[in-house]
Design a protein around this motif. Structure first.
Motif, PDB file in Angstrom:
ATOM      1  N   ALA A 123     -22.864  38.313  19.373  1.00  0.00           N
ATOM      2  CA  ALA A 123     -22.043  37.327  20.086  1.00  0.00           C
ATOM      3  C   ALA A 123     -21.353  36.421  19.071  1.00  0.00           C
ATOM      4  N   ARG A 124     -20.607  37.028  18.127  1.00  0.00           N
ATOM      5  CA  ARG A 124     -20.048  36.283  17.004  1.00  0.00           C
ATOM      6  C   ARG A 124     -18.971  35.287  17.420  1.00  0.00           C
ATOM      7  N   GLN A 125     -18.185  35.618  18.471  1.00  0.00           N
ATOM      8  CA  GLN A 125     -17.149  34.681  18.885  1.00  0.00           C
ATOM      9  C   GLN A 125     -17.772  33.404  19.439  1.00  0.00           C
ATOM     10  N   ALA A 126     -18.813  33.551  20.267  1.00  0.00           N
ATOM     11  CA  ALA A 126     -19.527  32.381  20.787  1.00  0.00           C
ATOM     12  C   ALA A 126     -20.160  31.605  19.640  1.00  0.00           C
TER      13      ALA A 126
ATOM     14  N   LEU B  48     -23.795  31.807   7.629  1.00  0.00           N
ATOM     15  CA  LEU B  48     -24.281  32.664   6.554  1.00  0.00           C
ATOM     16  C   LEU B  48     -24.693  34.039   7.070  1.00  0.00           C
ATOM     17  N   GLY B  49     -25.258  34.093   8.283  1.00  0.00           N
ATOM     18  CA  GLY B  49     -25.622  35.378   8.871  1.00  0.00           C
ATOM     19  C   GLY B  49     -24.441  36.296   9.089  1.00  0.00           C
ATOM     20  N   ALA B  50     -23.240  35.719   9.163  1.00  0.00           N
ATOM     21  CA  ALA B  50     -22.028  36.508   9.408  1.00  0.00           C
ATOM     22  C   ALA B  50     -21.610  37.323   8.197  1.00  0.00           C
ATOM     23  N   TYR B  51     -22.124  36.990   7.020  1.00  0.00           N
ATOM     24  CA  TYR B  51     -21.795  37.788   5.840  1.00  0.00           C
ATOM     25  C   TYR B  51     -22.250  39.222   6.007  1.00  0.00           C
ATOM     26  N   LYS B  52     -23.462  39.418   6.501  1.00  0.00           N
ATOM     27  CA  LYS B  52     -23.981  40.772   6.705  1.00  0.00           C
ATOM     28  C   LYS B  52     -23.184  41.527   7.760  1.00  0.00           C
TER      29      LYS B  52
ATOM     30  N   HIS C  66     -18.174  39.206   9.666  1.00  0.00           N
ATOM     31  CA  HIS C  66     -17.343  38.379  10.549  1.00  0.00           C
ATOM     32  C   HIS C  66     -16.639  37.331   9.711  1.00  0.00           C
ATOM     33  N   LYS C  67     -15.331  37.479   9.524  1.00  0.00           N
ATOM     34  CA  LYS C  67     -14.592  36.646   8.585  1.00  0.00           C
ATOM     35  C   LYS C  67     -14.544  35.176   8.988  1.00  0.00           C
TER      36      LYS C  67
END
Length: 439
Positions: free
Chosen positions: A205-208, A239-243, A246-247
């Motif tokens: 749920a990266r956008q949220a 930081l979790g978005a690096y893996k 997610h830009k």
């Protein structure tokens, strides 16, 4: 790494929502509608003809085929419920494959979009990183499904530049769409509440999560959370978005030089930052539990601990060699007896490894079953409550009753971007089993 750092059917005219301050150029609006309509044409082609070319075109429309578009509409929810998946948010590949399967078995005859409307007065929570960013345009459309059950629903398309980055359920009350409507109306408290809830539902749920982090940074709708906790939550998700690649989120981590002491990318990716407003924190070789106000509800103790799982438990150790479990208030639940233990309670059972044996434990820590072997670790727990267990040189699949589900005589690969684990037979490329890693 112990210290992470870097914190608008198309006709001759289309409908516009009431004009507000956030007015985009006519060319941008037309392009957004063209993109959604092109998706509609290719979707119909793929469903009716099954040609891969249509699916490739869809991939290019949905984030260019690099980072998969996330879909959370009425149709995706029905697929998830049917499969008994723990999450309703899914990547575009899974969604379109399920749609194709339902067409092939006769449950869905056709799907199509109509009635495009550009919501030009809508804005999103966003922090500008560079002058090259393209704003999100929101296009609503009616989704018509014909099959065993005929219905019409409303979808909201998030369009950035030449790509659709998300498709959401425009009818649902506790949805990203509803939160954005609150945000547009400056009702930040309700917008924040929904963004936060959705951010915790799934690692995909990266956008949220992005909207949630932006509101945390701006201090919108979150006066009830201390500044220290807001910073910790923002850093964790960013930081979790690096893996996951997610830009937008990872750019926030870089811009604000976010860091979390004593954490690794793997642990941040694997866990959510908190459980029911409580989170495990570390300080100088000690661990404790802190609430949303920043108050310690379990004072610092010598040793090590994981973040708290969605089930409300954390792995803990006094010496880093043997491990047990504590609950989210700091109460010891399982003593420090195991080489490896996971903080997930499945059907009132825990799973652990000791002396190369796999242990199935009761909720109070009583061994219910001991399976001999050359067990090394429980690497992942999946959303359907199965465990990937390393036994010798094989990655085997067990349920929490201790039943062997897959011998592991195959290639097992894991994707940080999607959170998927794929089981593939030797000399084959198509996985025969795909599972998703649980938070």
């Amino acid at each position: 790494m112990n210290n992470l750092r870097t914190f608008l059917a198309l006709s001759s005219a289309f409908i516009l929502s009431p004009v507000a301050a956030n007015v985009q150029s006519t060319s941008d609006i037309t392009r957004a509608v063209d993109i959604v309509d092109s998706y509609n044409s290719n979707l119909k082609g793929f469903i009716n003809e099954g040609e891969v070319e249509y699916l490739e075109n869809i991939d290019q429309l949905l984030r260019g085929g690099k980072i998969k578009c996330v879909i959370n509409n009425r149709l995706s929810k029905s697929f998830a419920q049917e499969k008994q998946w723990g999450t309703q948010t899914m990547h575009s590949d899974t969604y379109h494959n399920e749609l194709s399967n339902h067409h092939d078995n006769g449950t869905i005859a056709s799907v199509g979009l109509s009635g495009y409307q550009v919501l030009i007065d809508w804005v999103e929570p966003r922090i500008k990183i560079s002058d090259f960013e393209q704003p999100t345009l929101f296009v609503s459309a009616k989704m018509n499904v014909i099959g065993q059950q005929n219905y019409e629903s409303n979808d909201l398309f998030f369009v950035q530049g030449d790509h659709i980055v998300m498709i959401d359920d425009f009818d649902a009350q506790e949805s990203l769409s509803k939160a954005l409507e609150y945000y547009k109306d400056n009702n930040y408290n309700e917008a924040f509440r929904i963004f936060q809830k959705l951010a915790y539902t799934s690692r995909n749920a990266r956008q949220a999560q992005y909207y949630y982090v932006v509101m945390l940074i701006k201090g919108q709708g979150c006066d009830h959370i201390s500044k220290k906790i807001r910073d910790m939550e923002a850093a964790w998700f960013s930081l979790g978005a690096y893996k996951a690649g997610h830009k937008d989120l990872s750019d926030l981590a870089t811009k604000f030089s976010m860091s979390i002491k004593g954490a690794t990318f793997d642990s941040i990716w694997l866990y959510r930052p908190s459980y029911d407003g409580r989170r495990a924190v570390r300080k100088k070789g000690k661990y404790g539990i802190m609430d949303n106000s920043g108050r310690m509800i379990f004072d610092y103790h010598e040793g090590y601990c994981s973040p708290i799982s969605p089930d409300g438990y954390a792995t803990v150790s006094a010496d880093g060699r043997t491990w047990g479990l504590m609950d989210s208030f700091g109460n010891q639940v399982i003593q420090f007896d195991y080489y490896n233990i996971v903080p997930y309670l499945v059907y009132d059972k825990f799973m652990a490894v000791k002396d190369e044996s796999l242990y199935i434990l009761s909720k109070t820590g009583v061994p219910l079953r001991i399976i001999d072997g050359a067990f090394k670790e429980i690497r992942f727990v999946t959303e359907d409550n199965l465990a990937i267990v390393i036994n010798g040189n094989k990655a085997q699949l067990y349920d929490f009753a201790g039943n062997l589900i897959d011998e592991g005589l195959c290639n097992v690969t894991h994707s940080y971007m999607s959170g998927e684990i794929r089981f593939t037979n030797p000399n084959e490329t198509t996985p025969y089993r795909t599972l998703s890693v649980r938070w």
